[in-house]
Scaffold this active site. Sequence first.
Site, mmCIF file in Angstrom:
data_model
loop_
_atom_site.group_PDB
_atom_site.id
_atom_site.type_symbol
_atom_site.label_atom_id
_atom_site.label_comp_id
_atom_site.label_asym_id
_atom_site.label_seq_id
_atom_site.Cartn_x
_atom_site.Cartn_y
_atom_site.Cartn_z
ATOM 1 N N ASN A 64 6.077 -11.596 11.815
ATOM 2 C CA ASN A 64 5.165 -10.487 11.551
ATOM 3 C C ASN A 64 5.949 -9.187 11.397
ATOM 4 O O ASN A 64 6.465 -8.654 12.366
ATOM 5 C CB ASN A 64 4.142 -10.358 12.680
ATOM 6 C CG ASN A 64 3.116 -9.273 12.412
ATOM 7 O OD1 ASN A 64 3.215 -8.518 11.455
ATOM 8 N ND2 ASN A 64 2.127 -9.197 13.272
ATOM 9 N N ARG B 134 11.578 2.490 10.694
ATOM 10 C CA ARG B 134 11.458 1.065 11.007
ATOM 11 C C ARG B 134 11.704 0.163 9.797
ATOM 12 O O ARG B 134 12.160 -0.959 9.937
ATOM 13 C CB ARG B 134 10.076 0.792 11.608
ATOM 14 C CG ARG B 134 9.982 1.280 13.042
ATOM 15 C CD ARG B 134 8.554 1.500 13.511
ATOM 16 N NE ARG B 134 8.530 1.919 14.904
ATOM 17 C CZ ARG B 134 8.852 3.141 15.331
ATOM 18 N NH1 ARG B 134 9.229 4.067 14.482
ATOM 19 N NH2 ARG B 134 8.809 3.438 16.618
ATOM 20 N N HIS C 208 -10.625 2.919 11.320
ATOM 21 C CA HIS C 208 -10.219 1.848 10.407
ATOM 22 C C HIS C 208 -8.805 1.371 10.741
ATOM 23 O O HIS C 208 -8.511 0.177 10.635
ATOM 24 C CB HIS C 208 -10.297 2.341 8.955
ATOM 25 C CG HIS C 208 -9.965 1.299 7.950
ATOM 26 N ND1 HIS C 208 -10.742 0.172 7.762
ATOM 27 C CD2 HIS C 208 -8.941 1.189 7.069
ATOM 28 C CE1 HIS C 208 -10.216 -0.577 6.814
ATOM 29 N NE2 HIS C 208 -9.117 0.015 6.371
ATOM 30 N N TYR D 259 0.839 -1.197 0.000
ATOM 31 C CA TYR D 259 0.000 0.000 0.000
ATOM 32 C C TYR D 259 0.877 1.251 0.000
ATOM 33 O O TYR D 259 0.624 2.202 -0.726
ATOM 34 C CB TYR D 259 -0.930 -0.033 1.209
ATOM 35 C CG TYR D 259 -2.011 1.009 1.184
ATOM 36 C CD1 TYR D 259 -3.158 0.816 0.415
ATOM 37 C CD2 TYR D 259 -1.893 2.173 1.921
ATOM 38 C CE1 TYR D 259 -4.165 1.773 0.380
ATOM 39 C CE2 TYR D 259 -2.895 3.137 1.892
ATOM 40 C CZ TYR D 259 -4.012 2.938 1.121
ATOM 41 O OH TYR D 259 -4.997 3.891 1.087
ATOM 42 N N LEU E 230 -4.987 -6.509 5.668
ATOM 43 C CA LEU E 230 -6.026 -7.469 6.043
ATOM 44 C C LEU E 230 -5.982 -8.738 5.206
ATOM 45 O O LEU E 230 -6.440 -9.791 5.646
ATOM 46 C CB LEU E 230 -7.414 -6.827 5.940
ATOM 47 C CG LEU E 230 -7.758 -5.814 7.023
ATOM 48 C CD1 LEU E 230 -9.103 -5.158 6.735
ATOM 49 C CD2 LEU E 230 -7.761 -6.456 8.396
#
Length: 182
Positions: free
Chosen positions: A115, A129, A91, A28, A60
């Site tokens: 993850n 990060r 959201h 994204y 998601l």
Amino acid sequence: MAGSETHHTLPLPTFDKPTKVLIVVAPYYKDIADDLIAGARTTLEEAGVAHETVEVPGALEVPSAIALAHRQSNFDGYVALGCVIRGETTHYDTVCNDSSRGLTLLGLQGACIGNGILTVENRDQAVVRAEPDGQNKGGGAAAAALHLIALSRKWGRETKGIGFKPTGSFQIAGDNEGPATA
């Protein structure tokens, strides 16, 4: 601030059998995703691990893609990558919580997942990060997956020779209907 603290990092595990990892990324924020991928690939290659990368539309969808691969393919582990930056609505909370929950549930079912989905307040935090020469959270997620694969191989193949193992069919006393199957 966490950025100035020192952290202990485990050495990468070594593998005596071929290992294959799937990187699932939600691009994204493409520049951030590219840095996460670069860090993950470098770590996997340092460990001599083969890898493939697939893209999904958003964070998601990352757990769903990993679930599909875990059921239908032959990967030893998975690296989940993406970035969720807080916006003006709730959201953000839904995406952060549900993507994390999905990955955790898959892990509890035996999938070896690192993850690396960043959940941050702003773009600057994400950039710091994601940078492979910085905090390298993509590399950290790959290392986490590798450590779980190593544990899975260590414990998953052990047999202790105790417990009940059905032989295929048996009959319950007083049951005249024929053998029951286990």
